[in-house]
Design a protein around this motif. Structure first.
Motif, PDB file in Angstrom:
ATOM      1  N   GLU A  69       0.839  -1.194   0.000  1.00 35.24           N
ATOM      2  CA  GLU A  69       0.000   0.000   0.000  1.00 35.24           C
ATOM      3  C   GLU A  69       0.877   1.248   0.000  1.00 35.24           C
ATOM      4  OE1 GLU A  69      -3.929   1.769   2.343  1.00 35.24           O
ATOM      5  OE2 GLU A  69      -2.952  -0.066   3.043  1.00 35.24           O
ATOM      6  N   GLN A  70       1.954   1.224   0.770  1.00 34.47           N
ATOM      7  CA  GLN A  70       2.871   2.357   0.808  1.00 34.47           C
ATOM      8  C   GLN A  70       3.493   2.614  -0.560  1.00 34.47           C
ATOM      9  OE1 GLN A  70       5.767   2.129   4.046  1.00 34.47           O
ATOM     10  NE2 GLN A  70       4.375   0.839   5.221  1.00 34.47           N
ATOM     11  N   GLU A  71       3.734   1.540  -1.318  1.00 38.44           N
ATOM     12  CA  GLU A  71       4.376   1.664  -2.623  1.00 38.44           C
ATOM     13  C   GLU A  71       3.384   1.937  -3.753  1.00 38.44           C
ATOM     14  OE1 GLU A  71       7.525   1.760  -3.286  1.00 38.44           O
ATOM     15  OE2 GLU A  71       8.269   1.331  -1.270  1.00 38.44           O
ATOM     16  N   GLY A  72       2.097   2.034  -3.429  1.00 37.96           N
ATOM     17  CA  GLY A  72       1.100   2.352  -4.438  1.00 37.96           C
ATOM     18  C   GLY A  72       0.679   1.191  -5.311  1.00 37.96           C
ATOM     19  N   TRP A  73       0.930  -0.053  -4.844  1.00 36.29           N
ATOM     20  CA  TRP A  73       0.546  -1.209  -5.646  1.00 36.29           C
ATOM     21  C   TRP A  73      -0.947  -1.481  -5.564  1.00 36.29           C
ATOM     22  CZ3 TRP A  73       2.648  -3.960  -9.402  1.00 36.29           C
ATOM     23  CH2 TRP A  73       2.052  -5.185  -9.751  1.00 36.29           C
ATOM     24  N   GLU A  74      -1.504  -1.365  -4.361  1.00 34.95           N
ATOM     25  CA  GLU A  74      -2.919  -1.645  -4.155  1.00 34.95           C
ATOM     26  C   GLU A  74      -3.368  -0.980  -2.862  1.00 34.95           C
ATOM     27  OE1 GLU A  74      -5.929  -1.946  -5.095  1.00 34.95           O
ATOM     28  OE2 GLU A  74      -5.497  -3.789  -6.255  1.00 34.95           O
ATOM     29  N   GLN A  75      -4.664  -0.776  -2.739  1.00 33.85           N
ATOM     30  CA  GLN A  75      -5.236  -0.188  -1.526  1.00 33.85           C
ATOM     31  C   GLN A  75      -6.138  -1.202  -0.835  1.00 33.85           C
ATOM     32  OE1 GLN A  75      -4.571   3.074  -0.396  1.00 33.85           O
ATOM     33  NE2 GLN A  75      -3.006   2.938  -1.994  1.00 33.85           N
ATOM     34  N   ARG A  76      -6.198  -1.109   0.472  1.00 32.67           N
ATOM     35  CA  ARG A  76      -7.095  -1.971   1.221  1.00 32.67           C
ATOM     36  C   ARG A  76      -8.538  -1.515   1.030  1.00 32.67           C
ATOM     37  NH1 ARG A  76      -5.096  -3.768   7.205  1.00 32.67           N
ATOM     38  NH2 ARG A  76      -3.509  -5.250   6.522  1.00 32.67           N
ATOM     39  N   PHE A  77      -9.475  -2.447   1.205  1.00 30.00           N
ATOM     40  CA  PHE A  77     -10.886  -2.061   1.214  1.00 30.00           C
ATOM     41  C   PHE A  77     -11.113  -1.062   2.343  1.00 30.00           C
ATOM     42  CE2 PHE A  77     -11.629  -6.383  -0.747  1.00 30.00           C
ATOM     43  CZ  PHE A  77     -12.139  -5.904  -1.941  1.00 30.00           C
ATOM     44  N   ALA A  78     -11.940  -0.073   2.082  1.00 29.50           N
ATOM     45  CA  ALA A  78     -12.278   0.910   3.125  1.00 29.50           C
ATOM     46  C   ALA A  78     -13.130   0.271   4.210  1.00 29.50           C
ATOM     47  CB  ALA A  78     -13.022   2.091   2.513  1.00 29.50           C
ATOM     48  N   ALA A  79     -13.911  -0.737   3.838  1.00 30.40           N
ATOM     49  CA  ALA A  79     -14.745  -1.469   4.796  1.00 30.40           C
ATOM     50  C   ALA A  79     -14.774  -2.934   4.382  1.00 30.40           C
ATOM     51  CB  ALA A  79     -16.151  -0.896   4.825  1.00 30.40           C
ATOM     52  N   LEU A  80     -15.004  -3.799   5.358  1.00 27.34           N
ATOM     53  CA  LEU A  80     -15.037  -5.227   5.092  1.00 27.34           C
ATOM     54  C   LEU A  80     -16.283  -5.564   4.268  1.00 27.34           C
ATOM     55  CD1 LEU A  80     -13.814  -8.037   5.664  1.00 27.34           C
ATOM     56  CD2 LEU A  80     -15.314  -8.141   7.662  1.00 27.34           C
ATOM     57  N   PRO A  81     -16.106  -6.131   3.060  1.00 26.10           N
ATOM     58  CA  PRO A  81     -17.283  -6.487   2.251  1.00 26.10           C
ATOM     59  C   PRO A  81     -17.944  -7.753   2.773  1.00 26.10           C
ATOM     60  CG  PRO A  81     -15.259  -7.034   1.085  1.00 26.10           C
ATOM     61  CD  PRO A  81     -14.850  -6.358   2.346  1.00 26.10           C
ATOM     62  N   ILE A  82     -19.206  -7.643   3.137  1.00 25.91           N
ATOM     63  CA  ILE A  82     -19.962  -8.800   3.633  1.00 25.91           C
ATOM     64  C   ILE A  82     -21.297  -8.845   2.898  1.00 25.91           C
ATOM     65  CG2 ILE A  82     -21.060  -9.871   5.644  1.00 25.91           C
ATOM     66  CD1 ILE A  82     -19.037  -8.443   7.403  1.00 25.91           C
ATOM     67  N   GLU A  83     -21.622  -9.988   2.344  1.00 22.52           N
ATOM     68  CA  GLU A  83     -22.899 -10.160   1.655  1.00 22.52           C
ATOM     69  C   GLU A  83     -23.850 -10.999   2.502  1.00 22.52           C
ATOM     70  OE1 GLU A  83     -22.544 -11.531  -2.329  1.00 22.52           O
ATOM     71  OE2 GLU A  83     -20.820 -10.240  -2.790  1.00 22.52           O
ATOM     72  N   THR A  84     -25.131 -10.841   2.249  1.00 28.54           N
ATOM     73  CA  THR A  84     -26.150 -11.580   2.969  1.00 28.54           C
ATOM     74  C   THR A  84     -26.982 -12.396   1.987  1.00 28.54           C
ATOM     75  OG1 THR A  84     -26.277  -9.867   4.665  1.00 28.54           O
ATOM     76  CG2 THR A  84     -28.126 -11.408   4.527  1.00 28.54           C
ATOM     77  N   ARG A  85     -27.259 -13.572   2.334  1.00 29.20           N
ATOM     78  CA  ARG A  85     -28.119 -14.438   1.501  1.00 29.20           C
ATOM     79  C   ARG A  85     -29.398 -14.794   2.270  1.00 29.20           C
ATOM     80  NH1 ARG A  85     -24.854 -12.879  -1.576  1.00 29.20           N
ATOM     81  NH2 ARG A  85     -23.572 -14.059  -3.043  1.00 29.20           N
TER      82      ARG A  85
END
Length: 217
Positions: free
Chosen positions: A201-217
């Motif tokens: 993330e520091q090197e600009g390769w990728e960013q973390r999700f701002a929030a944990l993605p959770i789906e509901t079924r």
């Protein structure tokens, strides 16, 4: 049993939970190591955490190789360099330039190097939980690695997971049984610095999700 006193509901004190949260934040995948030797007693203490990990059917399928000899380390480094060059060739333009800047291995500096394998054909556990999902054995090894990783961080040490490798070649170079599958090759030592932000993330390769993605079924 010693340690923080739990309350009637089994909860640990808030101070303990805050320190556990900090430990997880500072766990980080380390690629930049000092060359100071690692105390063997400390390493042994951290490796003992592996035996505390859950495993499907109590199969304990983890198999651990200390990579100490010059020949074995040279083969591992050659493996990484070949895989890294191939990976770089598959990126183009700006992404390739960013990839080329990344330090993806501490294999030249880390004083301790360990390979974790999974014995996919272990008879221990009698197949419980692994007949329909044999991959559960490999997941069990990953949980053991996680406990080892956190134990190292608590002792002031860092771990770097080298995944840019040819696992089959690594298995041949380390002369392990055919039933063993490489789960991870790890560099261990004293980190040059600590951070709660992933280096990618520091090197600009990728960013973390701002929030944990959770789906509901």
């Amino acid at each position: 049993m010693t340690g923080p006193v739990q309350d009637a509901k089994g909860c640990f004190p808030q101070a303990f939970r805050a320190e556990l949260d900090l430990l997880m934040k500072l766990r980080r995948d380390v690629r930049r190591f000092r060359t100071d030797p690692v105390d063997e007693a400390v390493l042994t203490r951290c490796l003992s955490a592996v035996s505390l990990a859950p495993s499907v059917g109590l199969s304990e399928p983890w198999r651990i190789i200390r990579v100490d000899s010059d020949a074995a380390r040279a083969a591992a480094l050659k493996n990484f360099e070949a895989a890294n060059a191939e990976a770089l060739a598959n990126y183009s333009e700006d992404r390739a330039a960013t990839y080329a800047r990344l330090k993806l291995s501490g294999m030249r500096e880390a004083p301790v190097q360990i390979a974790f394998f999974c014995d996919d054909e272990t008879e221990k556990g009698h197949g419980l939980g692994a007949r329909t999902m044999p991959e559960m054995r490999r997941y069990s090894v990953v949980t053991a690695i996680t406990l080892f990783w956190l134990s190292l961080r608590a002792e002031g040490l860092g771990l770097g997971w080298v995944s840019v490798l040819d696992p089959d070649q690594m298995a041949r170079d380390l002369n392990v049984p055919q039933s063993w599958s490489l789960i991870g090759y790890f560099c261990i030592g004293h980190p040059e610095r600590l951070s709660d932000t992933p280096e990618l993330e520091q090197e600009g390769w990728e960013q973390r999700f701002a929030a944990l993605p959770i789906e509901t079924r």
